[in-house]
Design a protein around this motif. Structure first.
Motif, short mmCIF file in Angstrom:
data_model
loop_
_atom_site.label_atom_id
_atom_site.label_comp_id
_atom_site.label_asym_id
_atom_site.label_seq_id
_atom_site.Cartn_x
_atom_site.Cartn_y
_atom_site.Cartn_z
N CYS A 190 0.83 -1.21 0.00
CA CYS A 190 0.00 0.00 0.00
C CYS A 190 0.87 1.26 0.00
O CYS A 190 0.45 2.30 -0.53
CB CYS A 190 -1.01 0.00 1.15
SG CYS A 190 -0.36 0.33 2.78
N HIS A 191 2.08 1.16 0.54
CA HIS A 191 2.97 2.33 0.49
C HIS A 191 3.45 2.63 -0.94
O HIS A 191 3.70 3.79 -1.26
CB HIS A 191 4.16 2.15 1.45
CG HIS A 191 3.84 2.57 2.85
ND1 HIS A 191 3.21 1.74 3.75
CD2 HIS A 191 3.99 3.76 3.48
CE1 HIS A 191 3.02 2.40 4.89
NE2 HIS A 191 3.48 3.61 4.76
N ILE A 192 3.57 1.60 -1.75
CA ILE A 192 3.93 1.85 -3.15
C ILE A 192 2.77 2.53 -3.87
O ILE A 192 2.96 3.53 -4.57
CB ILE A 192 4.38 0.54 -3.83
CG1 ILE A 192 5.75 0.13 -3.26
CG2 ILE A 192 4.44 0.70 -5.35
CD1 ILE A 192 6.27 -1.20 -3.75
N ARG A 193 1.55 2.04 -3.67
CA ARG A 193 0.39 2.68 -4.32
C ARG A 193 0.18 4.10 -3.79
O ARG A 193 -0.16 5.01 -4.55
CB ARG A 193 -0.87 1.84 -4.11
CG ARG A 193 -0.76 0.42 -4.69
CD ARG A 193 -2.11 -0.26 -4.80
NE ARG A 193 -2.89 -0.22 -3.58
CZ ARG A 193 -2.74 -1.07 -2.56
NH1 ARG A 193 -1.81 -2.02 -2.61
NH2 ARG A 193 -3.50 -0.98 -1.49
N ASP A 194 0.40 4.28 -2.50
CA ASP A 194 0.27 5.61 -1.91
C ASP A 194 1.34 6.54 -2.48
O ASP A 194 1.10 7.73 -2.71
CB ASP A 194 0.42 5.51 -0.38
CG ASP A 194 -0.13 6.73 0.35
OD1 ASP A 194 -1.36 6.92 0.35
OD2 ASP A 194 0.67 7.50 0.92
N GLY A 195 2.54 5.98 -2.73
CA GLY A 195 3.62 6.75 -3.34
C GLY A 195 3.26 7.23 -4.74
O GLY A 195 3.58 8.37 -5.13
N VAL A 196 2.58 6.37 -5.49
CA VAL A 196 2.11 6.77 -6.83
C VAL A 196 1.17 7.97 -6.70
O VAL A 196 1.28 8.94 -7.46
CB VAL A 196 1.41 5.59 -7.53
CG1 VAL A 196 0.70 6.05 -8.80
CG2 VAL A 196 2.42 4.50 -7.87
N ALA A 197 0.25 7.92 -5.74
CA ALA A 197 -0.67 9.05 -5.53
C ALA A 197 0.10 10.32 -5.16
O ALA A 197 -0.17 11.41 -5.68
CB ALA A 197 -1.69 8.70 -4.44
N MET A 198 1.08 10.18 -4.27
CA MET A 198 1.86 11.34 -3.83
C MET A 198 2.65 11.98 -4.97
O MET A 198 2.65 13.20 -5.13
CB MET A 198 2.82 10.94 -2.69
CG MET A 198 2.17 10.80 -1.32
SD MET A 198 1.38 12.30 -0.68
CE MET A 198 2.77 13.45 -0.60
N VAL A 199 3.33 11.16 -5.77
CA VAL A 199 4.15 11.76 -6.84
C VAL A 199 3.26 12.33 -7.94
O VAL A 199 3.61 13.35 -8.57
CB VAL A 199 5.21 10.79 -7.42
CG1 VAL A 199 6.16 10.30 -6.32
CG2 VAL A 199 4.59 9.62 -8.14
N THR A 200 2.09 11.74 -8.15
CA THR A 200 1.13 12.31 -9.10
C THR A 200 0.70 13.70 -8.62
O THR A 200 0.65 14.66 -9.40
CB THR A 200 -0.10 11.38 -9.23
OG1 THR A 200 0.34 10.08 -9.61
CG2 THR A 200 -1.09 11.91 -10.27
#
Length: 595
Positions: A313-323
């Motif tokens: 979930c931290h990887i998916r959350d990271g995608v949201a953050m960098v977007t």
């Protein structure tokens, strides 16, 4: 209908006169003593209009005071009429001290024992009983007067399959029952909502930002459980899901079942349980053993399945953050300087594109410029949200509740060109962040023994920050999970393998700027060539740290190596999951730095 603060205060005073009571204490807490209060339990807000997350009020027949901490000294003046309530500082002059000074000796001071912890009641009895009569209420006057009270949220009960949490409920109950027996208890009353959901492998959304069910549990030493939740709410597969040994009772039966423990030894956590539990148990003849919630340590040490979920979930959350961050940089470059509410909404909208997101893990802290100097700032408590302006910093602290884990991340972003002073303070905080991230320590180390690593570079220059360095985080549970922490407070709990803690040093300059750099860290074991293996942290968060705020010359070679290695991981884990402008931005944001 009582429509304003003056009418509500007047109604409480009439109630005091009718019941021959001289003072009433109204805390912000509810009977579950959780960090988040559901709307139907916001009694302090109903009475005073105050929307902050911590506070209390005292009402007497001719005076009233509201107590808030330093976060809310401005907000309280805008929400609570000064002609009705005097403002007091919650920490410097607690409600009990005010009562001693302002309520004549021998008078009756009333409390609802459900709204206070057992630990608080002991302090209150010690402080007040010399001069005042402490009156324990059976019912809460606000509940009688609050006619337009919203209905409680009744969310869907979600059964968490064993393969998504790594351990069956039956196995957990047996494990916790053994802990209770080892402490000479026959039973334990479990009141922390995240402990209950962890124990039964269930989740809900009865409380905003916290995936729990408003419920209680009595756990017996043989592993059997009495679960207090309206049985009509439970899906038909519940009995099969938990296995044998779980009896479901309606919450109205709670007092009867507690009284049935009359001849036994019952473990009760005075910090997480309200005082009513202890009073009921004692009055029924039970021996109350004051002990920490037995679920705390097993829940905090995540198993392999929970760890895998947290990483995913931290990887998916990271995608949201960098977007979000690439969008933000692009908007600023075009001269579009949004306000804090628009930015928080944009980030939430991006997070919500992930179907596994159940909720945010807390209200987003979106703070521009000087607002970020208030470390628990909430733009929704302001008359108008702050606006981005050039050559400042923007702080965003946010997180998500995903089906496979919980996230919490803070990034401080350069808007235009930050000043030399901002860059220096950011770099000092970053050195502390890296100090924690690179720490290696023996088994048995407590969080307060590591806290200095985060502060030493700020301290050396005469600076500090007024909050803890790290808190525990649950697995699709509470974003603030006990019992471990990293802070100055002498909390005697070892950091153990599998715990997830935040790493969030910062620096705040009133009216000017605020800085915080937060990743979540997993405690892992590391073999050594020495006499014993050590523990260290593995960063779970995947999102660049803004290099525009860093003075590379203030970093040592090992610190710089850590930063470049971290950014390398972020690029490797996220680059294939983003495209176009976001990928281009990510490449730029993770390029290695050099002296």
């Amino acid at each position: 209908m009582l429509t304003n603060t003056e009418q509500r205060l007047s109604a409480i005073r009439q109630w005091l006169v009718q019941h021959d009571i001289d003072a009433l204490i109204v805390p912000h807490e509810d009977e579950y003593l959780g960090e988040y209060i559901p709307a139907h339990n916001e009694r302090l807000h109903w009475l005073t209009g105050f929307t902050g997350s911590a506070g209390a009020a005292v009402i007497t027949q001719d005076k009233a005071a509201i107590f808030v901490d330093g976060r809310y000294t401005v907000q309280v003046t805008k929400q609570v009429p000064s002609e009705l309530f005097e403002y007091r500082h919650l920490i410097n002059e607690p409600a009990l001290d005010w009562i001693i000074d302002h309520v004549t000796a021998g008078k009756k001071v009333a409390i609802d024992p459900r709204m206070h912890s057992g630990a608080w009641l002991e302090v209150a009895q010690a402080k007040l009983t010399k001069q005042h009569q402490l009156t324990i209420l059976e019912t809460n006057p606000i509940d009688e007067l609050w006619l337009d009270r919203p209905a409680a949220v009744v969310s869907e009960v979600r059964l968490m399959a064993t393969d998504s949490v790594g351990q069956s409920s039956a196995n957990k109950r047996e494990q916790i029952g053994a802990i209770v027996a080892k402490q000479s208890g026959d039973s334990a009353v479990i009141t922390a909502l995240d402990s209950i959901c962890w124990l039964l492998n269930v989740r809900g959304l009865d409380v905003s930002r916290l995936p729990v069910l408003l419920s209680h549990v009595i756990l017996h030493s043989n592993g059997n459980v009495e679960f207090f939740l309206d049985p009509a709410r439970l899906p038909s597969e519940f009995a099969q899901h938990v296995g044998q040994g779980v009896s479901v009772y309606h919450p109205e039966q709670l007092q009867d079942r507690l009284e049935a423990l009359g001849d036994s030894k019952v473990l009760l956590d005075a910090n997480t349980s309200n005082a009513w539990f202890k009073l009921v148990l004692q009055n029924s003849g039970a021996t109350v053993i004051s002990a920490a919630d037995p679920c705390l340590m097993p829940k905090a040490a995540k198993n392999a399945t929970e760890i895998a979920g947290m990483k995913a979930c931290h990887i998916r959350d990271g995608v949201a953050m960098v977007t979000f961050l690439s969008w933000l940089d692009n908007e600023v470059a075009q001269g579009k300087l949004h306000n804090e509410a628009q930015l928080a909404d944009k980030l939430e909208a991006i997070r919500r594109m992930d179907p596994s997101l159940m909720d945010l893990s807390f209200d987003t802290i979106s703070a521009a410029g000087g607002n970020a100097a208030m470390c628990h700032y909430n733009h929704e408590n302001q008359p108008t949200p702050g606006q981005l302006s050039l050559n400042t910093l923007y702080l965003v602290d946010s997180g998500g509740q995903y089906l496979d884990g919980t996230t919490d991340i803070t990034r401080t972003i350069a808007i235009g060109q930050p000043s030399d002073d901002m860059i220096k303070q950011f770099t000092l905080a970053l050195k502390g962040h890296i100090g924690i991230a690179r720490a290696r320590f023996p088994q048995g180390t407590r969080g307060f023994q590591l806290d200095t690593l985060a502060r030493q570079h700020l301290w050396a220059e005469g600076y500090d920050y007024d909050h803890g360095t790290g808190h525990g985080v649950g697995h699709f549970l509470s974003v603030h999970e006990g019992p471990a922490s990293i802070s100055k407070r002498l909390i005697d709990v070892p950091l153990v393998e599998g715990m997830v803690l935040s790493n969030e040093p910062g620096y705040y300059r009133a009216e000017e700027f605020g800085i915080r750099i937060e990743n979540l860290e997993l405690v892992v074991e590391l073999p050594t060539q020495g006499d014993f293996s050590v523990l260290t942290f593995e960063s779970l968060t995947r999102c660049p740290i803004d290099v525009r705020n860093i003075d590379v010359n203030l970093l040592t070679r090992p610190e710089l190596a850590w930063l470049n290695e971290y950014h390398d991981k972020v690029w490797n884990d996220l680059s294939a999951l983003v495209t176009g402008d976001v990928q281009t931005w990510l490449r730029q944001a993770t390029l290695p730095l050099s002296h």
